[in-house]
Design an enzyme around this catalytic site. Structure first.
Site, PDB file in Angstrom:
ATOM      1  CG  HIS A 102     -36.052 -16.555  -7.437  1.00  0.00           C
ATOM      2  ND1 HIS A 102     -34.761 -16.759  -6.998  1.00  0.00           N
ATOM      3  CD2 HIS A 102     -36.807 -16.350  -6.307  1.00  0.00           C
ATOM      4  CE1 HIS A 102     -34.729 -16.684  -5.673  1.00  0.00           C
ATOM      5  NE2 HIS A 102     -35.956 -16.434  -5.233  1.00  0.00           N
ATOM      6  CB  CYS A 158     -30.441 -18.307 -11.295  1.00  0.00           C
ATOM      7  SG  CYS A 158     -29.967 -17.593  -9.698  1.00  0.00           S
TER       8      CYS A 158
END
Length: 329
Positions: A102, A158
């Site tokens: 992440h 991301c």
């Protein structure tokens, strides 16, 4: 100089070290699990060792499926791993870093981000220990590296476009042409993004874009005052080492955790491995363009390349001046 698959002395008699750090986090049992990150690390590890077995002598792998507590990608272990990779780096060393997990953003508190937000990496224990901001990544992993040292990073997460806080980013436009922009000086049109984010009921993105848009409406005097600050930021973030970071997307985008050919994988990691298996020694331009070409039409993310200083895009990934994997070790 001849090519060799083991670290050897250069013409200047400096030992060239090949060293790699690979981090993959599936957030097993967590609130926001991913599926392909550990697979990504395994694929990149196999590719890297096939390309140059010398990396196997100095490789650290952190994944959240291991039993050894020191190999779990907690915040503390990740920061220690950054220090391990950068410690005692010397001219001629070839360092490699791959992260799949992440990525996120959080409000910037020191005024160093034009967008008002820091990009972050998300350790497995982020709820307790917090995230790792781009300032820390740059300070620990990038800034200490000496001139003549080489670091290549694949950041499959991301909001990763400038997660190394490097001052120059190379993107790909809709026609797959290479474009270059100065991150610290570029004026971004955020208002339209905020509007469409509101239409999609993405209030977090809309707020971020509105705050960034407001910063564009400053007086000429304020613009003149900000110019020296931007130049100071560029000088601050410029690195002595040759650092090239490939990221899965722009800072305002997400990177896909996908099912590709029946196997869970990060879209960027899959695309990079596919390109590099087809062409083991692409130029950076070719690698960026071909990676984007594989993702275009399937995913909205736009891969980026950031560097510590302006580089020659025709450098080959096998050149001494801009090595991809230390093929000359």
């Amino acid at each position: 100089m001849t090519h060799s698959l083991i670290c050897q002395l250069t013409d200047s008699q400096t030992i060239r070290l090949c060293q790699a750090l690979l981090i993959g986090i599936n957030y097993i049992g967590g609130k926001s699990p991913l599926n392909g990150c550990i697979n990504d690390v395994q694929n990149v590890r196999n590719w890297l060792l096939h390309r140059n077995p010398a990396y196997g002598q100095n490789m650290l792998v952190l994944t959240d499926d291991q039993q050894d507590p020191s190999k779990i990608p907690t915040r503390a272990n990740m920061l220690n791993a950054f220090r391990w990779l950068a410690a005692d780096a010397r001219p001629g060393d070839h360092l490699f870093f791959h992260y799949s997990g992440h990525g996120a953003t959080q409000k910037n508190l020191d005024g160093t981000e034009a967008s008002g937000f820091d990009e972050t990496l998300v350790p497995v224990d982020y709820e307790r220990a917090g995230q790792i901001v781009d300032d820390d990544v740059h300070a620990i992993l990038c800034k200490p590296l000496p001139q003549g040292c080489n670091l290549v990073a694949f950041m499959d997460c991301c909001h990763s476009g400038t997660v190394f806080d490097l001052p120059y980013t190379y993107g790909v436009d809709g026609n797959l042409d290479i474009t270059i922009r100065d991150n610290k000086a570029e004026a971004v049109k955020h208002g339209t993004k905020a509007f469409f984010a509101l239409l999609q009921k993405d209030n977090t993105t809309a707020l971020r874009e509105v705050e960034s848009a407001i910063k564009l409406f400053i007086t000429p005097d304020q613009q003149q005052q900000s110019a020296p600050n931007e130049e100071m930021a560029r000088q601050r973030d410029t690195t002595r080492a040759t650092i090239v970071q490939f990221s899965g997307c722009r800072d305002d985008q997400t990177s896909a955790d996908a099912q590709i050919q029946g196997r869970a994988s990060g879209a960027l990691s899959w695309a990079l491995m596919t390109v590099l298996q087809r062409n083991p020694n692409p130029t950076y331009t070719e690698l960026l363009r071909e990676t984007r070409g594989l993702l275009q039409g399937k995913y909205s993310q736009v891969p980026q390349m950031s560097t510590g200083f302006q580089v020659m895009l025709q450098w080959s990934s096998g050149d001494n001046v801009g090595p991809m994997t230390g093929a000359h070790c």
